[in-house]
Design an enzyme around this catalytic site. Structure first.
Site, short mmCIF file in Angstrom:
data_model
loop_
_atom_site.label_atom_id
_atom_site.label_comp_id
_atom_site.label_asym_id
_atom_site.label_seq_id
_atom_site.Cartn_x
_atom_site.Cartn_y
_atom_site.Cartn_z
N GLY A 68 -34.49 125.74 -43.89
CA GLY A 68 -34.66 127.06 -44.34
C GLY A 68 -35.03 127.81 -43.31
O GLY A 68 -35.68 127.30 -42.18
N TYR A 96 -35.74 135.80 -49.41
CA TYR A 96 -36.27 134.51 -49.35
C TYR A 96 -36.62 134.10 -50.82
O TYR A 96 -36.40 133.06 -51.12
CB TYR A 96 -37.38 134.58 -48.34
CG TYR A 96 -38.19 133.07 -48.05
CD1 TYR A 96 -37.48 132.15 -47.14
CD2 TYR A 96 -39.37 132.56 -48.63
CE1 TYR A 96 -38.13 131.19 -46.98
CE2 TYR A 96 -40.00 131.30 -48.51
CZ TYR A 96 -39.47 130.63 -47.41
OH TYR A 96 -39.92 129.47 -47.19
P1 NAP Z 1 -39.24 125.05 -39.46
O1 NAP Z 1 -40.53 124.50 -38.78
O2 NAP Z 1 -38.92 126.55 -38.98
O3 NAP Z 1 -38.19 124.22 -39.54
C1 NAP Z 1 -36.79 124.60 -40.08
C2 NAP Z 1 -36.05 123.44 -39.99
O4 NAP Z 1 -34.65 123.78 -40.53
C3 NAP Z 1 -35.63 122.97 -38.54
O5 NAP Z 1 -35.50 121.63 -38.30
C4 NAP Z 1 -34.13 123.58 -38.30
O6 NAP Z 1 -33.40 123.09 -37.40
C5 NAP Z 1 -33.64 123.54 -39.64
N1 NAP Z 1 -32.56 124.66 -39.91
C6 NAP Z 1 -32.52 126.01 -39.80
N2 NAP Z 1 -31.36 126.35 -40.10
C7 NAP Z 1 -30.56 125.39 -40.45
C8 NAP Z 1 -29.14 125.32 -40.74
N3 NAP Z 1 -28.39 126.56 -40.74
N4 NAP Z 1 -28.65 124.16 -40.79
C9 NAP Z 1 -29.40 123.13 -40.63
N5 NAP Z 1 -30.76 123.10 -40.33
C10 NAP Z 1 -31.45 124.16 -40.25
O7 NAP Z 1 -39.55 125.44 -40.96
P2 NAP Z 1 -40.83 124.58 -42.08
O8 NAP Z 1 -41.81 125.63 -42.14
O9 NAP Z 1 -40.85 123.16 -41.59
O10 NAP Z 1 -39.87 124.99 -43.36
C11 NAP Z 1 -39.10 123.51 -44.06
C12 NAP Z 1 -38.84 124.05 -45.21
O11 NAP Z 1 -40.03 124.43 -46.22
C13 NAP Z 1 -38.10 125.44 -45.32
O12 NAP Z 1 -37.02 125.47 -46.57
C14 NAP Z 1 -39.16 126.53 -45.79
O13 NAP Z 1 -38.38 127.71 -46.40
C15 NAP Z 1 -40.02 125.76 -46.67
N6 NAP Z 1 -41.16 126.36 -46.68
C16 NAP Z 1 -41.96 126.52 -45.67
C17 NAP Z 1 -43.21 127.05 -45.72
C18 NAP Z 1 -44.37 126.94 -44.63
O14 NAP Z 1 -45.35 127.79 -44.78
N7 NAP Z 1 -43.94 126.61 -43.34
C19 NAP Z 1 -43.77 127.43 -47.04
C20 NAP Z 1 -42.90 127.41 -48.02
C21 NAP Z 1 -41.74 126.58 -48.25
P3 NAP Z 1 -33.51 123.39 -35.71
O15 NAP Z 1 -34.71 122.87 -35.20
O16 NAP Z 1 -32.02 122.71 -35.16
O17 NAP Z 1 -33.57 124.69 -35.46
#
Ligand code: NAP
Length: 242
Positions: free
Chosen positions: A90, A153
């Site tokens: 995401g 989002y």
């Molecule tokens: P993050 O640290 O920014 O990591 C994002 C991950 O998604 C990375 O592994 C990235 O790969 C991958 N990605 C992005 N675009 C992609 C694509 N088109 N195809 C395949 N992989 C892709 O994000 P995170 O915070 O861990 O978030 C993980 C999930 O939790 C997301 O769905 C996010 O919306 C959700 N979430 C996060 C939070 C928060 O506060 N962090 C809160 C609520 C929900 P690369 O490394 O290759 O770029």
């Protein structure tokens, strides 16, 4: 071997999920889109957790690429199947609706919502035939509450939650469970640039969550013990919203 696929497994929550599933004995297929070095680090952590991993690079928003990657994995692993999928990839591209460019609307929906469809559909048939599967979707507080500056989002995550509930009813009889998780603020690259000191004042537990805390819930939903939970969206947000 038991196999699990984690999209967006190269960093943040996805990486912590890969490690958790590795400790549960899964061979973890780590999807990512561009960050090879971080994906390799995840593989290293999977090995340190006592399991093995494989990288599977593709853009989850690209239907043809996702289908081709999953089909080629299946061809290379005859007789085996991915029994757990965590749709975690995401991004966010925040802006008020008034200034939100079309590409930022479509990109965010393309990864979180279309990505769920693109990845889950090719895996579903085997799960149904084997009469066992776990589908876990990473939604967000934003998809439950709606947050200003996140119309794209919130739409993507709200749609993901609704589709989780619909699919759960389609596949429950075949032993496949489908659940969503709605995290609040979690310390990853995604929240870089947010004012943590200020925002944590709004959170009853007075802190952001850790990726490992989200991964623990994924681990439980992926386990056999969670076999009677389906169609749920579970919040994990330090008490911010319920
Ligand atoms: P993050 O640290 O920014 O990591 C994002 C991950 O998604 C990375 O592994 C990235 O790969 C991958 N990605 C992005 N675009 C992609 C694509 N088109 N195809 C395949 N992989 C892709 O994000 P995170 O915070 O861990 O978030 C993980 C999930 O939790 C997301 O769905 C996010 O919306 C959700 N979430 C996060 C939070 C928060 O506060 N962090 C809160 C609520 C929900 P690369 O490394 O290759 O770029």
């Amino acid at each position: 071997m038991k196999y699990a696929l984690v999209t967006g497994g190269s960093r943040g929550i996805g990486r912590a999920v890969c490690v958790k599933l590795a400790t549960m004995g899964y061979c973890v297929v780590v999807n990512y889109v561009s960050n090879e070095a971080e994906a390799q680090k995840t593989l290293q952590l999977i090995a340190e957790a006592g399991s093995i991993g494989e990288l599977l690079k593709f853009d989850v928003s690209d239907t043809a690429a996702a289908t081709a990657a999953i089909e080629s994995w299946q061809e290379a692993h005859q007789g085996e199947y991915i029994e757990v999928v965590v749709n975690n990839a995401g991004i966010r591209k925040d802006n008020l609706m008034l200034w939100m460019e079309p590409e930022d609307w479509y990109k965010v929906l393309g990864i979180s919502l279309n990505g769920f469809y693109n990845v889950t559909r090719p895996l579903l048939k085997t799960m149904l035939l084997k009469k066992y599967g776990r589908i876990i979707n990473m939604a967000s507080l934003s998809g439950l509450k709606g947050l200003p500056g996140q119309c794209n989002y919130s739409a993507a995550k709200g749609g993901l939650i609704a589709s989780t509930k619909a699919l759960a009813q389609e596949v429950g009889r075949k032993g496949v469970t489908v659940n969503a998780i709605a995290p609040g603020f979690v310390k990853t690259d995604m929240v870089d640039g947010l004012d943590e000191a200020e925002l944590k004042k709004t959170i009853p537990l007075n802190r952001f969550g850790e990726p490992e805390e989200i991964a623990a819930l994924v681990g439980f939903l992926a386990s056999k013990e969670a076999g009677y939970i389906t169609g749920e969206c579970i919040s994990i947000n330090g008490g911010l919203y319920s």
